[in-house]
Design an enzyme around this catalytic site. Sequence first.
Site, PDB file in Angstrom:
ATOM      1  CB  SER A 166      -0.891   0.015   1.248  1.00  0.00           C
ATOM      2  OG  SER A 166      -1.519   1.260   1.439  1.00  0.00           O
ATOM      3  CE1 TYR A 219      -3.557  -2.278   5.763  1.00  0.00           C
ATOM      4  CE2 TYR A 219      -3.033  -0.165   4.760  1.00  0.00           C
ATOM      5  CZ  TYR A 219      -3.423  -1.488   4.647  1.00  0.00           C
ATOM      6  OH  TYR A 219      -3.690  -2.008   3.394  1.00  0.00           O
ATOM      7  N   GLY A 220       0.246   1.393   8.149  1.00  0.00           N
ATOM      8  CA  GLY A 220       1.340   1.828   7.284  1.00  0.00           C
ATOM      9  C   GLY A 220       2.642   1.136   7.620  1.00  0.00           C
ATOM     10  CB  THR A 252     -11.828  -3.150   0.011  1.00  0.00           C
ATOM     11  OG1 THR A 252     -11.088  -2.287   0.897  1.00  0.00           O
ATOM     12  CG2 THR A 252     -11.087  -3.278  -1.314  1.00  0.00           C
TER      13      THR A 252
END
Length: 305
Positions: A166, A219-220, A252
């Site tokens: 990502s 998350y990153g 999503t």
Amino acid sequence: MALLSGRTCHAFATPSTNKIALITGGNKGIGKEIARRIGTEAGFTAIIACRDVALGQKAVDDLKDGGEYECDVVALPVPLDLTDGSFIVAAVKHVEQEYGRLDVLINNAAICFNDPTLYGKVEHTPFQNQADITIRTNYFGTLKVTQECLPLLKQATSPRIINVASAAGRLTILRSQELVDKFTSNTLTEPQLSTLMEQFVSDVQNGTHEGKGWPNTCYGMSKLGIIALTKILARENEGMLVNSVDPGYCKTDQNNNQGTVDPADGAYTPYLLALMEQDEEDDGEDMSGLHFYEQQEIPWSYLLQ
């Protein structure tokens, strides 16, 4: 490096038995669309792996019944949970017993704390409590899947690993040049990387992460770890194509379908990397250890010149 569409990119020659592609988190979203694309390619069988076997089978039924083209896709009949090593071992064992090898591993499964489906709709989780489960799932779970699959991948004639990453994992989220240097070192090993990921979790839990140059995104960081792991795996596995992909901000469950990219479009570059072969005309250019976005290699910093 040139766009993938500008390189030799085609399906493998038709073998006596199908190429086997395992897609984690393949029951919905980007993973399901990757399974659709690969499953409709001649000579490929796509295996959907996910935590809930019933949801995996439902995805298979949807893909078989709802497409214009025949889709060779099956559901793994055992659960694959990134937080449980025993499930991972059992899942890979099933692939070994059923197929004897693995040609393509697509590490797509991940969690994110803006995901409304994560363990059901739950109350807000404080940042300090997000780090452990996020890193344990997205980084260490993916690492465990990959480690278990490597012996099967080495049985294939042209194995490859595609790690779905990502833009959240871009290098510029790190606020310390010392950390940047560590993560980008060409001598970084997996144990060293794992120690760094554990240190991030510890510093977040202790409330000291900002002062040490870590970002305010679990998350990153998990995706930054995945990109770093991709480069390590590429260095350590000569002859295996290992790359990471940013599918874009896809619609999503993770973002409550607020994304701007259709998951089918986000699945396109992972699909190309799963199928592409290098020819001698590539001038020996190594197509491993790279990061891609929209069919093109991009720098990890996301700073385009």
